[in-house]
Design a protein around this motif. Structure first.
Motif, PDB file in Angstrom:
ATOM      1  N   ASP A 190      13.541   8.718  -4.649  1.00 32.99           N
ATOM      2  CA  ASP A 190      13.816  10.594  -4.328  1.00 32.99           C
ATOM      3  C   ASP A 190      13.688   9.959  -2.315  1.00 32.99           C
ATOM      4  O   ASP A 190      13.573   9.178  -1.538  1.00 32.99           O
ATOM      5  CB  ASP A 190      11.967  10.563  -3.980  1.00 32.99           C
ATOM      6  CG  ASP A 190      11.320  11.452  -4.003  1.00 32.99           C
ATOM      7  OD1 ASP A 190      12.242  12.232  -2.068  1.00 32.99           O
ATOM      8  OD2 ASP A 190      10.569  12.345  -3.687  1.00 32.99           O
ATOM      9  N   PRO A 191      15.013  11.122  -1.652  1.00 30.65           N
ATOM     10  CA  PRO A 191      16.174  10.819  -0.357  1.00 30.65           C
ATOM     11  C   PRO A 191      14.659  10.485   0.324  1.00 30.65           C
ATOM     12  O   PRO A 191      14.718  10.470   1.635  1.00 30.65           O
ATOM     13  CB  PRO A 191      16.529  11.510  -0.941  1.00 30.65           C
ATOM     14  CG  PRO A 191      16.777  12.438  -1.319  1.00 30.65           C
ATOM     15  CD  PRO A 191      15.851  11.808  -2.207  1.00 30.65           C
ATOM     16  N   SER A 192      13.408  11.596  -0.072  1.00 33.97           N
ATOM     17  CA  SER A 192      12.772  12.088   1.370  1.00 33.97           C
ATOM     18  C   SER A 192      11.575  10.829   1.700  1.00 33.97           C
ATOM     19  O   SER A 192      10.163  10.894   2.641  1.00 33.97           O
ATOM     20  CB  SER A 192      11.777  13.232   0.560  1.00 33.97           C
ATOM     21  OG  SER A 192      11.198  13.284  -0.455  1.00 33.97           O
ATOM     22  N   VAL A 193      11.393  10.433   0.101  1.00 30.00           N
ATOM     23  CA  VAL A 193      10.440   8.879   0.606  1.00 30.00           C
ATOM     24  C   VAL A 193      11.283   7.488   1.856  1.00 30.00           C
ATOM     25  O   VAL A 193      11.703   7.652   1.820  1.00 30.00           O
ATOM     26  CB  VAL A 193      10.023   8.353  -0.314  1.00 30.00           C
ATOM     27  CG1 VAL A 193       9.359   6.701  -0.366  1.00 30.00           C
ATOM     28  CG2 VAL A 193       9.624   9.125  -1.632  1.00 30.00           C
TER      29      VAL A 193
ATOM     30  N   HIS B  64       7.012  -3.029   0.824  1.00 27.77           N
ATOM     31  CA  HIS B  64       8.831  -2.578   0.628  1.00 27.77           C
ATOM     32  C   HIS B  64       9.784  -1.663   1.446  1.00 27.77           C
ATOM     33  O   HIS B  64       9.250  -1.068   2.582  1.00 27.77           O
ATOM     34  CB  HIS B  64       8.412  -1.261  -1.085  1.00 27.77           C
ATOM     35  CG  HIS B  64       8.283  -2.743  -1.737  1.00 27.77           C
ATOM     36  ND1 HIS B  64       7.871  -3.684  -1.902  1.00 27.77           N
ATOM     37  CD2 HIS B  64       7.082  -1.848  -2.760  1.00 27.77           C
ATOM     38  CE1 HIS B  64       7.175  -3.187  -3.882  1.00 27.77           C
ATOM     39  NE2 HIS B  64       6.626  -2.253  -3.924  1.00 27.77           N
ATOM     40  N   THR B  65      10.883  -2.628   1.503  1.00 23.79           N
ATOM     41  CA  THR B  65      12.036  -1.416   2.426  1.00 23.79           C
ATOM     42  C   THR B  65      12.442  -0.575   1.443  1.00 23.79           C
ATOM     43  O   THR B  65      13.455   0.048   2.704  1.00 23.79           O
ATOM     44  CB  THR B  65      12.731  -2.749   2.925  1.00 23.79           C
ATOM     45  OG1 THR B  65      13.785  -3.875   1.887  1.00 23.79           O
ATOM     46  CG2 THR B  65      12.090  -4.085   3.770  1.00 23.79           C
TER      47      THR B  65
ATOM     48  N   LEU C  26       0.901  -0.966   0.016  1.00 22.96           N
ATOM     49  CA  LEU C  26       0.447   0.350   0.300  1.00 22.96           C
ATOM     50  C   LEU C  26       1.042   1.155  -0.531  1.00 22.96           C
ATOM     51  O   LEU C  26       0.982   2.618   0.944  1.00 22.96           O
ATOM     52  CB  LEU C  26      -1.292  -0.248   1.084  1.00 22.96           C
ATOM     53  CG  LEU C  26      -1.754   1.300   0.533  1.00 22.96           C
ATOM     54  CD1 LEU C  26      -3.139   0.288   0.132  1.00 22.96           C
ATOM     55  CD2 LEU C  26      -2.504   0.937   2.465  1.00 22.96           C
ATOM     56  N   HIS C  27       1.340   1.574  -1.100  1.00 20.87           N
ATOM     57  CA  HIS C  27       2.376   2.847  -1.387  1.00 20.87           C
ATOM     58  C   HIS C  27       1.941   3.374  -2.975  1.00 20.87           C
ATOM     59  O   HIS C  27       0.878   3.029  -3.584  1.00 20.87           O
ATOM     60  CB  HIS C  27       3.508   2.505  -1.343  1.00 20.87           C
ATOM     61  CG  HIS C  27       4.132   1.335  -1.041  1.00 20.87           C
ATOM     62  ND1 HIS C  27       4.700   1.281   0.032  1.00 20.87           N
ATOM     63  CD2 HIS C  27       5.059  -0.140  -0.633  1.00 20.87           C
ATOM     64  CE1 HIS C  27       5.630   0.619   1.493  1.00 20.87           C
ATOM     65  NE2 HIS C  27       5.251  -0.278   0.407  1.00 20.87           N
ATOM     66  N   SER C  28       2.072   4.761  -2.581  1.00 20.86           N
ATOM     67  CA  SER C  28       1.571   5.159  -3.359  1.00 20.86           C
ATOM     68  C   SER C  28       2.556   6.410  -4.485  1.00 20.86           C
ATOM     69  O   SER C  28       3.739   7.137  -3.807  1.00 20.86           O
ATOM     70  CB  SER C  28       0.107   6.200  -3.401  1.00 20.86           C
ATOM     71  OG  SER C  28      -0.744   6.993  -3.977  1.00 20.86           O
ATOM     72  N   MET C  29       1.549   6.809  -5.143  1.00 27.64           N
ATOM     73  CA  MET C  29       3.076   7.533  -6.849  1.00 27.64           C
ATOM     74  C   MET C  29       2.341   9.035  -5.939  1.00 27.64           C
ATOM     75  O   MET C  29       3.356  10.190  -5.609  1.00 27.64           O
ATOM     76  CB  MET C  29       2.546   7.862  -7.607  1.00 27.64           C
ATOM     77  CG  MET C  29       3.314   6.729  -8.241  1.00 27.64           C
ATOM     78  SD  MET C  29       2.418   6.575 -10.089  1.00 27.64           S
ATOM     79  CE  MET C  29       0.740   6.321 -10.384  1.00 27.64           C
ATOM     80  N   GLY C  30       1.660   9.326  -4.833  1.00 28.14           N
ATOM     81  CA  GLY C  30       0.618  10.761  -4.540  1.00 28.14           C
ATOM     82  C   GLY C  30       0.841  10.764  -3.168  1.00 28.14           C
ATOM     83  O   GLY C  30       1.408  10.008  -2.199  1.00 28.14           O
ATOM     84  N   ASP C  31       0.305  11.683  -2.695  1.00 27.97           N
ATOM     85  CA  ASP C  31       0.132  11.552  -0.800  1.00 27.97           C
ATOM     86  C   ASP C  31      -0.777  10.805  -0.256  1.00 27.97           C
ATOM     87  O   ASP C  31      -1.652  10.531  -0.921  1.00 27.97           O
ATOM     88  CB  ASP C  31      -0.465  12.793  -1.009  1.00 27.97           C
ATOM     89  CG  ASP C  31      -0.149  14.472  -1.150  1.00 27.97           C
ATOM     90  OD1 ASP C  31       1.519  14.160  -0.717  1.00 27.97           O
ATOM     91  OD2 ASP C  31       0.338  15.252  -1.561  1.00 27.97           O
TER      92      ASP C  31
END
Length: 210
Positions: free
Chosen positions: A155-158, A144-145, A114-119
Motif C-alpha cells: 500500500d503506497p499510503s503506508v 519495520h522500515t 507496533l504496526h497494525s492492519m487497522g487504524d
C-alpha cells in the motif's frame, strides 16, 4: 474499523485464529541484545502478541505487564507463561492502545513492531509509552522500515517512520532524555513459503535521566 466492518480487535483475533502459532516463539533479537545488561525491574510490553518477549523478560527476573488488542493472542501468551513457569511474574492485560493504556511507571517500556492492519494512532501511543517510563528507565521502539520483500501489492499510503521521525514525534522534553541507540539493522526472516529473506528494521532506545 476495517472496510468489512470488523473492529481492529476482531481483525487481530481472526488473524491469530488462522494458525496455532503465528510468530516464532523466540524473543525479538534487538530486545535481547539491548535489555540483557539492564537490572531487572518493572517492564511494559506493548503489543505482546503470543508473549515470547514477556516470557523471556519474566524468566530473567522482570515483573512484566504485557498488553495486546487480541484476546486470542493473550490467552495463548498466558498459556506460554504457565508452561515457562512465570505465570506469577506477568500481568496479561487487554488494551486497544488507541483507547486505553496500562497504568503505572516502568523501568523498561518495549514496543516491538507496533504496526497494525487497522487504524493505529502510533505516535500518540508512543508518547504515552514515553510518559510511562520511570526516571532512569528505558524506552525501546523497534519497527519495520518497509514492507517485506515478498509483499506483491504494498500500500503506497503506508509510511514506515525512521528513528529520527519516531524521536521527533515523541516530543521529549529537552535535557530530560538521552538517546542510547538510533539506527537500522538487517535480519533474516522466512517468507510465507519458508524461504529466507532479508528485511531491514530500525530501533530507537532512549533513557529518561534519573
Amino acid at each position: 474499523m476495517s472496510s468489512d466492518g470488523r473492529t481492529d480487535a476482531e481483525m487481530w483475533d481472526d488473524r491469530y485464529r488462522e494458525s496455532d502459532r503465528i510468530w516464532s516463539g523466540s524473543p525479538n533479537t534487538v530486545l535481547v541484545r539491548e535489555v540483557e545488561g539492564l537490572e531487572p525491574g518493572r517492564a511494559l510490553d506493548l503489543g505482546c502478541g503470543e508473549g515470547a518477549d514477556a516470557v523471556w523478560l519474566a524468566r530473567r527476573g522482570w515483573r512484566v505487564t504485557a498488553t495486546d488488542i487480541s484476546r486470542v493472542a493473550l490467552e495463548r501468551a498466558a498459556g506460554h507463561g504457565v508452561d515457562a513457569g512465570v505465570a506469577d511474574r506477568v500481568d496479561w492485560q487487554w488494551h486497544d492502545l488507541g483507547e486505553s493504556f496500562p497504568g503505572g511507571e516502568y523501568d523498561l517500556v518495549s514496543a516491538q513492531f507496533l504496526h497494525s492492519m487497522g487504524d493505529l494512532p502510533r505516535e500518540e501511543i508512543l508518547r504515552r509509552a514515553a510518559g510511562a517510563v520511570a526516571p532512569g528507565g528505558v524506552l525501546l521502539v523497534v519497527g519495520h522500515t518497509g514492507f517485506p520483500p515478498w509483499e506483491r501489492n504494498p500500500d503506497p499510503s503506508v509510511h514506515f517512520p525512521t528513528t529520527d521521525e519516531v524521536l521527533a514525534s515523541l516530543e521529549l522534553p529537552e535535557g530530560e532524555w538521552e538517546v542510547l541507540l538510533s539506527g537500522e539493522h538487517e535480519r533474516v526472516q522466512n517468507d510465507p513459503d519458508g524461504n529466507p529473506a532479508t528485511r531491514t528494521d530500525n530501533a530507537l532506545k532512549v533513557r529518561r535521566r534519573g
